[in-house]
Design an enzyme around this catalytic site. Structure first.
Site, short mmCIF file in Angstrom:
data_model
loop_
_atom_site.label_atom_id
_atom_site.label_comp_id
_atom_site.label_asym_id
_atom_site.label_seq_id
_atom_site.Cartn_x
_atom_site.Cartn_y
_atom_site.Cartn_z
N PRO A 17 0.84 -1.20 0.00
CA PRO A 17 0.00 0.00 0.00
C PRO A 17 0.87 1.25 0.00
O PRO A 17 1.99 1.23 0.50
CB PRO A 17 -0.77 -0.12 1.32
CG PRO A 17 0.12 -0.94 2.20
CD PRO A 17 0.83 -1.90 1.30
N SER A 264 7.32 4.96 8.93
CA SER A 264 7.41 3.91 7.92
C SER A 264 6.10 3.15 7.80
O SER A 264 5.20 3.28 8.63
CB SER A 264 8.53 2.94 8.28
OG SER A 264 8.07 2.05 9.28
N LYS A 265 6.02 2.36 6.76
CA LYS A 265 4.83 1.54 6.53
C LYS A 265 4.55 0.67 7.74
O LYS A 265 3.43 0.43 8.10
CB LYS A 265 5.05 0.62 5.33
CG LYS A 265 5.03 1.33 3.99
CD LYS A 265 5.06 0.31 2.87
CE LYS A 265 5.04 0.99 1.51
NZ LYS A 265 4.95 0.05 0.40
N ARG A 266 5.63 0.19 8.34
CA ARG A 266 5.47 -0.73 9.47
C ARG A 266 4.89 -0.06 10.70
O ARG A 266 4.36 -0.72 11.59
CB ARG A 266 6.80 -1.40 9.80
CG ARG A 266 7.17 -2.54 8.87
CD ARG A 266 8.53 -3.09 9.22
NE ARG A 266 9.54 -2.03 9.26
CZ ARG A 266 10.15 -1.52 8.19
NH1 ARG A 266 9.84 -1.98 7.01
NH2 ARG A 266 11.03 -0.56 8.30
N ASP A 267 5.02 1.26 10.80
CA ASP A 267 4.51 1.94 12.00
C ASP A 267 3.00 1.76 12.14
O ASP A 267 2.49 1.68 13.24
CB ASP A 267 4.86 3.43 11.97
CG ASP A 267 6.33 3.65 12.22
OD1 ASP A 267 6.91 2.85 12.99
OD2 ASP A 267 6.91 4.59 11.66
#
Ligand code: GLU
Length: 508
Positions: A17, A264-267
């Site tokens: 995404p 980041s995306k992971r956050d």
């Protein structure tokens, strides 16, 4: 701006995404294009097949649509410079890689993974100034610069894997300008001989990106700071091809709320707010990450939040429509340092857009929330309710907490409030109040207020005691909007019923 055609592109890789930093990149490109009567192009950079994620491309396009960022040329729109998906342009790149070989700016390399590993270890142990495959080490390796012609032919004819590397000039000072960062100087000896073309027949990002920017006549490359380290190579590639390079602007990073590191995306939901424009379901793990759209953000608010992540207009104004952003935007007002994402400010923006909506529009949105709760209220009634409560809500969903008592009569009463506000004389006073209300012919807020206050004063009751007990019976708690506004919307009959029922339950 000179009279060069302005053409910018957003060039995401469909590896998952799009994160809000990505939407911001798209937005700045879009604003810049619109500001300068240019074109905004969407190019999908999918040459890295290993990182391809199904659904990501669709997600990117839907996110831009929801945000109100309109693409002029792209997969769906078409255009004269297509195709706009790099995997469909595969045939184009090889030729350009070979062109660089012919002009002496690139070479074939045949090194095996083991040989590359040995090189890395060697440079590491020698503490070499440049620890990569570069001008200082390439002559020790297996490539078309070192192998005899026949040997090379034999390898290629035998179908053994090879890559094409850029031949970075040695010890040359180059300088170039970034619109946001100013003048940058680099010595080419610090750079490596990057792979341009891979053994799987696909170009790397660097080659495809430069070739496409050139063929698509991109005038300005506006992208994230993480691409700044690639810029010297890109500049050298333009030079090697003999092409005029576009102008560059590298935007600051978007940082976590505490400023410690890149958002980041992971956050994701770990930090308590969405980092994606739309909800995303990971096709491999089925894990769901929340999106701004599903969390109740208006697209206008979302855009406004992103616009201010790195840019400011230099005035006090904070709320900007897309048209106002287009009017005010310039790359010169984009900062160099990273900008923290502030989740509270994000809510504040949504609130600004919520209170700006007229009551009709808001009532329609709220009506679907009500329907989900099994409440069918007249739209005119809902309009009055949102008018009285919107100031206290950030999201349409918040309206319920602020206005539930407009739709359902209390069936319990806040115990603390009862203890504090339901006094010995309350029952009798509420009974009298009922009679006063009953006799009000014109049941509007002002009229009720005047009559009720007169009655309180004439009887020398305590204003606070009467009003709090009154509110308690109407709302079930001590919260809610101006009480006379509230009961005028509820209407006389409903108000009287609530008083009666409350008196019955709370007693003398
Ligand atoms: N495909 C790159 C990305 O995913 C594009 C970088 C650029 O704009 O040059 O961000």
């Amino acid at each position: 701006m000179d009279n060069k055609k302005i053409r910018v592109r957003f060039a995401p890789s469909p590896t998952g995404p799009l994160h809000i930093g990505g939407v911001r990149t798209a937005l700045y490109n879009y604003l810049f294009a619109k500001r300068n009567n240019g074109k905004f192009i969407l190019r999908i950079e999918d040459t890295d097949q290993k990182r391809y994620v199904a659904g990501a491309e669709q997600y990117i396009m839907e996110s831009l649509k929801w945000s109100g960022i309109e693409v002029d040329e792209g997969l769906e729109q078409g255009g004269e410079y297509g195709p706009y998906r790099q995997s469909e342009r595969k045939e184009i790149y090889k030729k350009y890689a070979e062109q660089l070989i012919e002009s002496g700016n690139a070479y074939y390399a045949f090194d095996t993974p083991e040989e590359l590993e040995t090189l890395r270890n060697k440079l590491e142990s020698e503490k070499a100034a440049n620890k990569s495959y570069s001008a200082s080490s390439r002559m020790q390796m297996k490539n078309s610069l070192t192998l005899p012609e026949e040997e090379m032919k034999r390898i290629i004819d035998a179908g053994e894997p090879y890559v094409i590397r850029f031949k970075m000039p040695e010890n040359e000072k180059i300088s170039f300008t970034d619109i946001i960062r100013g003048e940058i100087e680099v010595n080419t000896s610090t750079l490596d001989d990057k792979v341009l073309f891979k053994s799987d027949g696909m170009p790397t990002y660097h080659l495809a990106n430069i070739v496409d920017d050139h063929l698509m006549e991109i005038s300005h490359v506006i992208r994230g700071e993480e691409w700044l380290p690639s810029l010297p190579l890109h500049i050298m590639l333009y030079r090697a091809f003999g092409w005029e390079s576009p102008e560059f602007a590298h935007m600051p990073l978007t940082l976590k709320p505490d400023g410690k590191g890149k958002l980041s995306k992971r956050d994701g939901d770990r930090l308590g707010f969405p980092v994606f424009p739309l909800e995303w379901k990971n096709p491999q793990t089925n894990e769901i990450s929340s999106g701004y759209r599903e969390s109740g953000y208006f697209p206008e608010a979302f855009i406004n939040i992103l616009a201010f992540l790195g840019w400011n207009p230099g005035t006090e104004q904070e709320v900007f429509s897309m048209d106002e952003l287009i009017e005010a935007f310039s790359l010169e007002r984009v900062g160099k340092s990273g900008s923290r994402f502030d989740p509270e400010k994000a809510k504040w923006y949504n609130h600004q857009y919520l209170i700006k909506k007229n009551n009709e529009e808001l009532a329609e949105l709220y009506q679907s929330v009500l329907r989900e709760k099994g409440i069918n209220a007249e739209i005119q009634y809902v309009e009055k309710v949102v008018g009285l409560t919107k100031e206290r809500a950030n999201f349409v969903n918040d309206l319920w907490e602020q206005s539930a008592f407009f739709f359902v009569a209390p069936d319990s009463y806040d115990a603390k409030a009862v203890k504090k506000r339901w006094k010995a004389q309350s029952f009798d006073q509420m009974q009298e109040l009922s009679r006063v209300l009953e006799n009000i012919a014109e049941f509007n807020s002002e009229n009720i207020e005047r009559i009720v206050k007169d009655w309180i004063q004439k009887n020398e009751y305590s204003m606070g005691a009467v009003m709090n007990a009154f509110r308690l019976l109407i709302v079930g708690a001590l919260s809610g909007p101006h009480l006379f506004d509230l009961i005028s919307v509820l209407g006389k009959e409903e108000s009287l019923q609530r008083i009666e029922k409350g008196m019955e339950i709370l007693g003398k």
